[in-house]
Design a protein around this motif. Structure first.
Motif, PDB file in Angstrom:
ATOM      1  N   SER A 107       0.883  -1.202   0.115  1.00  0.00           N
ATOM      2  CA  SER A 107       0.016   0.021   0.000  1.00  0.00           C
ATOM      3  C   SER A 107       1.115   1.390   0.016  1.00  0.00           C
ATOM      4  O   SER A 107       1.886   1.098   0.579  1.00  0.00           O
ATOM      5  N   PRO A 108       0.393   2.225  -0.794  1.00  0.00           N
ATOM      6  CA  PRO A 108       1.099   3.555  -0.710  1.00  0.00           C
ATOM      7  C   PRO A 108       0.893   4.227   0.869  1.00  0.00           C
ATOM      8  O   PRO A 108      -0.229   3.896   1.321  1.00  0.00           O
ATOM      9  N   ILE A 109       1.767   4.909   1.229  1.00  0.00           N
ATOM     10  CA  ILE A 109       1.773   5.559   2.467  1.00  0.00           C
ATOM     11  C   ILE A 109       1.248   7.219   1.745  1.00  0.00           C
ATOM     12  O   ILE A 109       1.999   7.679   1.479  1.00  0.00           O
ATOM     13  N   ALA A 110       0.101   7.517   2.443  1.00  0.00           N
ATOM     14  CA  ALA A 110      -0.281   8.833   2.099  1.00  0.00           C
ATOM     15  C   ALA A 110       0.402  10.096   2.866  1.00  0.00           C
ATOM     16  O   ALA A 110       0.177   9.651   4.232  1.00  0.00           O
ATOM     17  N   VAL A 111       0.753  11.248   2.443  1.00  0.00           N
ATOM     18  CA  VAL A 111       0.859  12.428   3.145  1.00  0.00           C
ATOM     19  C   VAL A 111      -0.167  13.092   3.396  1.00  0.00           C
ATOM     20  O   VAL A 111      -0.855  13.620   2.266  1.00  0.00           O
ATOM     21  N   VAL A 112      -0.839  13.047   4.298  1.00  0.00           N
ATOM     22  CA  VAL A 112      -2.311  13.750   4.288  1.00  0.00           C
ATOM     23  C   VAL A 112      -2.185  15.212   5.321  1.00  0.00           C
ATOM     24  O   VAL A 112      -1.327  15.215   5.920  1.00  0.00           O
ATOM     25  N   PHE A 113      -2.888  15.880   4.818  1.00  0.00           N
ATOM     26  CA  PHE A 113      -3.160  17.308   5.691  1.00  0.00           C
ATOM     27  C   PHE A 113      -4.406  17.936   5.618  1.00  0.00           C
ATOM     28  O   PHE A 113      -5.210  17.119   5.086  1.00  0.00           O
ATOM     29  N   ASN A 114      -4.660  18.940   6.459  1.00  0.00           N
ATOM     30  CA  ASN A 114      -6.010  19.540   6.850  1.00  0.00           C
ATOM     31  C   ASN A 114      -5.776  21.017   6.692  1.00  0.00           C
ATOM     32  O   ASN A 114      -5.310  21.757   7.671  1.00  0.00           O
ATOM     33  N   THR A 130       5.038   1.781   9.818  1.00  0.00           N
ATOM     34  CA  THR A 130       4.647   2.855   8.834  1.00  0.00           C
ATOM     35  C   THR A 130       5.687   3.813   8.985  1.00  0.00           C
ATOM     36  O   THR A 130       6.170   4.486   8.001  1.00  0.00           O
ATOM     37  N   THR A 131       5.890   4.310  10.137  1.00  0.00           N
ATOM     38  CA  THR A 131       6.993   5.437  10.578  1.00  0.00           C
ATOM     39  C   THR A 131       8.598   4.743   9.978  1.00  0.00           C
ATOM     40  O   THR A 131       9.080   5.789   9.426  1.00  0.00           O
ATOM     41  N   ALA A 133      -0.095   8.287   6.951  1.00  0.00           N
ATOM     42  CA  ALA A 133      -0.823   7.341   7.139  1.00  0.00           C
ATOM     43  C   ALA A 133      -0.917   6.211   6.048  1.00  0.00           C
ATOM     44  O   ALA A 133      -0.787   6.587   4.802  1.00  0.00           O
ATOM     45  N   ASP A 134      -1.265   5.023   6.102  1.00  0.00           N
ATOM     46  CA  ASP A 134      -1.545   4.125   5.227  1.00  0.00           C
ATOM     47  C   ASP A 134      -2.712   4.630   4.318  1.00  0.00           C
ATOM     48  O   ASP A 134      -3.700   5.110   4.744  1.00  0.00           O
ATOM     49  N   PRO A 176       0.601  11.552  -7.383  1.00  0.00           N
ATOM     50  CA  PRO A 176      -0.453  11.140  -6.449  1.00  0.00           C
ATOM     51  C   PRO A 176      -0.275   9.714  -6.144  1.00  0.00           C
ATOM     52  O   PRO A 176       0.334   8.848  -6.954  1.00  0.00           O
ATOM     53  N   TYR A 177      -0.701   9.286  -4.895  1.00  0.00           N
ATOM     54  CA  TYR A 177      -0.622   7.821  -4.687  1.00  0.00           C
ATOM     55  C   TYR A 177      -1.688   7.038  -5.454  1.00  0.00           C
ATOM     56  O   TYR A 177      -2.720   7.665  -5.751  1.00  0.00           O
TER      57      TYR A 177
END
Length: 364
Positions: free
Chosen positions: A127-134, A189-190, A241-242, A262-263
């Motif tokens: 699985s890709p690890i997504a870099v997520v933000f808000n 994951t880290t 996160a995954d 993009p993932y």
């Protein structure tokens, strides 16, 4: 599905149950057979990677449906805890977002395994690890490796930093502090995320490839769900996160060569197939050395390869056939399709499946 490849009862049991179900359906509501086609019974215990949790629950549901006398319990306690549990002999198998290291294997101490035998490591979850933000009003950002590393190293601290603006000229970036969220627990994951940072931006990320977060500052959260919740509940937050857990959060496209990618499951699978197996391992130990600097078109480099880990030979063989059956189901075309649908993972290639099945068949 090619049943001859598997050579273990799980695929037979799953297929037979599906066939019986199909026959009942085709006969206009005929009653289901009184006895299950499966002869498997018993209980399996697994523990480890939280990234695998959605896939594990899907695999368990499918396997238990076809084998109603089987119970499987999986504790998504994290990769480090899962490996420790397996080492202590308190689980039949472990889920881990990294393979055991050479020195860990050399040290031995695998309580459930027969003396002087090794382990098998099966890369069944990709699985890709997504870099997520808000960030209000922003759904996607383009970032290069050095900028991502700077954010998590604490050297880039504001959303309108010139490095972020440079690759996102059309975005209205706020004058807002960045809160970088990381895992508080020991995490594969880290380990995979910092491995990417260390390989792709070594001049910025100097803390190496580690499973326990090495930088002070930011916000710590327990498990995959904790990171996602912290990013979701904050403002100006960013985390990793995954990808199956990214939900509606903003997503970073990562610079690879001259493009921002993009993932996607396909991009994650492409990196795995292009990467070699670790040298010096036994035939059943399929640890993969990921190429984090691949610059092929459409490749996404922040990838998590998560393993199911078992003994080459168990000191107590009571659950061996059941375990082999379950492992074969997770690697099967049906099992991989189920995980792809429910968890967004990348199905393994046929060539990798053949190697995994050979490793499973060798378990005693």
């Amino acid at each position: 599905m090619n049943l001859k490849r598997f050579g273990v009862p799980a695929v037979v049991a799953v297929t037979a149950a599906l066939a019986l179900s199909s026959c009942a359906s085709n006969e206009g509501g005929a009653a289901a057979p009184e006895e299950s086609a499966s002869t498997l019974s018993g209980n399996l215990v697994g523990a480890g990677a939280s990234s695998q949790d959605t896939a594990q629950q899907s695999w368990i549901a499918g396997f238990q449906t076809a084998n109603p006398d089987v119970t499987i319990d999986y504790d998504p306690s994290g990769s480090g805890a899962g490996r420790d549990t397996f080492l202590a002999g308190a689980s039949d198998y472990a889920g881990s977002d990294r393979a055991f290291k050479d020195e860990e294997i050399a040290a031995g101490g695998f309580t459930a395994c027969a003396p002087d035998t090794g382990i098998v490591e099966l890369p069944v979850y990709i699985s890709p690890i997504a870099v997520v933000f808000n960030l209000d009003g922003i759904d996607s950002l383009d970032l290069d490796a050095a900028t991502i590393a700077g954010i998590f190293a604490g050297t880039i601290t504001n959303w309108n930093d010139p490095a972020i603006v440079a690759t996102n000229p059309d975005a209205t970036l706020p004058d807002l502090a960045i809160t970088a969220v990381h895992r508080s627990d020991k995490s594969g994951t880290t380990g995979n995320f910092t491995d990417y940072l260390a390989a792709a931006a070594p001049g910025v990320w100097t803390a190496g490839s580690v499973e326990e977060w090495p930088i002070e500052g930011g916000e710590a959260a327990q498990g995959t769900s904790g990171v996602v919740d912290a990013v979701t509940g904050g403002s100006g937050t960013i985390g990793y996160a995954d990808a199956s857990r990214a939900g509606d959060l903003g997503i970073v496209s990562v610079k690879v060569g001259d493009e921002f990618v993009p993932y996607s499951p396909e991009a994650a699978s492409a990196v795995v197939d292009a990467s070699p197996f670790a040298e010096g391992r036994t035939e059943g130990d399929l640890a993969i050395e990921l190429d984090r600097n691949a610059d092929d078109t459409g490749v996404y480099p922040i990838v998590l390869v998560s393993y199911l880990i078992a003994c080459e030979e168990y000191a107590d063989a009571a659950n061996v056939e059941l375990l082999k059956s379950y492992l074969a189901y997770t690697a099967s075309e049906d099992g991989q399709a189920t995980a792809a649908t429910d968890a967004g993972s990348a199905p393994i290639s046929d060539s990798l499946r053949e190697k995994i099945n050979a490793a499973i068949d060798s378990i005693k």
